[in-house]
Design a protein around this motif. Structure first.
Motif, PDB file in Angstrom:
ATOM      1  N   MET A   1       0.847  -1.187   0.000  1.00 13.06           N
ATOM      2  CA  MET A   1       0.000   0.000   0.000  1.00 13.06           C
ATOM      3  C   MET A   1       0.887   1.243   0.000  1.00 13.06           C
ATOM      4  SD  MET A   1      -2.951   0.929   2.734  1.00 13.06           S
ATOM      5  CE  MET A   1      -2.964   2.572   3.384  1.00 13.06           C
ATOM      6  N   ASN A   2       0.638   2.157  -0.937  1.00 13.06           N
ATOM      7  CA  ASN A   2       1.437   3.367  -1.051  1.00 13.06           C
ATOM      8  C   ASN A   2       1.016   4.399  -0.014  1.00 13.06           C
ATOM      9  OD1 ASN A   2       2.878   2.385  -3.252  1.00 13.06           O
ATOM     10  ND2 ASN A   2       1.332   3.095  -4.713  1.00 13.06           N
ATOM     11  N   SER A   3       1.994   5.074   0.550  1.00 15.58           N
ATOM     12  CA  SER A   3       1.708   6.136   1.510  1.00 15.58           C
ATOM     13  C   SER A   3       1.618   7.471   0.782  1.00 15.58           C
ATOM     14  CB  SER A   3       2.809   6.205   2.567  1.00 15.58           C
ATOM     15  OG  SER A   3       2.887   4.998   3.289  1.00 15.58           O
ATOM     16  N   ILE A   4       0.808   8.366   1.326  1.00 15.06           N
ATOM     17  CA  ILE A   4       0.657   9.701   0.770  1.00 15.06           C
ATOM     18  C   ILE A   4       1.289  10.694   1.737  1.00 15.06           C
ATOM     19  CG2 ILE A   4      -0.964  11.492   0.033  1.00 15.06           C
ATOM     20  CD1 ILE A   4      -2.940   9.273  -0.629  1.00 15.06           C
ATOM     21  N   TYR A   5       2.201  11.504   1.246  1.00 16.60           N
ATOM     22  CA  TYR A   5       2.913  12.474   2.078  1.00 16.60           C
ATOM     23  C   TYR A   5       2.086  13.753   2.196  1.00 16.60           C
ATOM     24  CZ  TYR A   5       6.604  15.492   3.880  1.00 16.60           C
ATOM     25  OH  TYR A   5       7.339  16.355   4.654  1.00 16.60           O
ATOM     26  N   LEU A   6       1.779  14.152   3.419  1.00 13.79           N
ATOM     27  CA  LEU A   6       0.938  15.323   3.659  1.00 13.79           C
ATOM     28  C   LEU A   6       1.571  16.294   4.646  1.00 13.79           C
ATOM     29  CD1 LEU A   6      -2.543  13.535   3.941  1.00 13.79           C
ATOM     30  CD2 LEU A   6      -1.662  14.824   1.988  1.00 13.79           C
TER      31      LEU A   6
END
Length: 265
Positions: A1-6
């Motif tokens: 699962m890809n992480s989203i940088y916020l």
């Protein structure tokens, strides 16, 4: 699962074009910019081109830009050098806001302990904004410097620096603003804002960590005491061998980040 940088308020990813410039600089301009041989002159030329490119964003003289390791060092140089310059004067009152970066509070504490500086702290209004009225309420005849950040990294609020600057100009008080968060995101004009010191950091705009800059109005006419003493680099204002790859990639980031940022809006 890809992480989203916020977490771009804390730091931004380095733009691939910036990485390419850094890599090229490591290969092509690796000489010491302070050396007088061919390799040193080539590196020096790259540094000065970068300085001009960054200065052009503010329509200021390149000599008013001093390269540092980041906004924290820039804040140190601005605040400490100011009170060194007024060392023999009675105007040793500093005003900061309660929502400044922690380093500004640490610097203010240091100046209070070691340099006979009194410090007043102003608080934001219900909207998280430092108003000119709040600043004016704590000014006195000994106030010589006000430090209010432009854009707060936690609240997301923009302070009315131009209005605070007009107040300071009218009172003959210098103004410092930490613009690490606002640079290239909202308009920053040192003349319209009446700012005397402005702190910048590359890693907030798609550049590398470890490099920043400070704008100092009329720098060559000022008695600036460096925070980092060395062998005369940056005309004696910041010791240490200039990191050419970091500086050139910082300048590249200022060219590429506006397009990247607009793509995120």
């Amino acid at each position: 699962m890809n992480s989203i940088y916020l977490d771009n308020a804390a730091t931004t990813a380095i733009d691939p074009e910036v990485i390419a410039v850094m890599h090229a600089s490591m290969q092509d301009t690796f000489g010491n910019p302070s050396s007088t041989h061919q390799f040193g002159r080539k590196a020096k030329s790259a540094v000065e081109t970068a300085r001009k490119n960054i200065a052009n964003h503010f329509n200021i003289t390149p000599s008013e830009i001093v390269f540092t390791s980041g906004a924290t060092e820039s804040n140190n140089l601005a605040l400490k050098s100011h009170f060194h310059e007024v060392a023999n004067q009675t105007k040793r009152h500093l005003v900061i806001s309660s929502i400044e970066h922690k380093c500004v509070h640490a610097i203010a504490d240091y100046l209070a302990r070691t340099a006979n500086v009194t410090v007043s702290v102003v608080h934001p209004d219900r909207n998280g904004v430092i108003t000119p009225e709040a600043v004016e309420s704590v000014l006195n005849e000994n106030t010589s410097l006000v430090s209010v950040m432009h854009l707060n990294n936690e609240l997301g609020t923009a302070n009315p620096i131009a209005d605070i600057g007009a107040l300071c100009l009218e009172r003959g008080i210098r103004l410092h603003s930490d613009a690490a968060q606002s640079f290239l995101k909202i308009p920053v004009d040192v003349d319209d804002m009446n700012v005397d010191f402005l702190s910048l950091s590359a890693h907030k705009v798609g550049g590398p960590k470890g490099v920043g800059a400070v704008y100092i109005r009329d720098r060559r006419a000022r008695d600036i005491e460096p925070v980092v003493h060395g062998a005369g680099q940056e005309e004696g204002l910041r010791g240490g061998t200039l990191p050419t790859p970091l500086i050139t990639s910082f300048a590249k980031a200022t060219q590429t980040f506006p397009d990247v940022y607009r793509g995120l809006e």
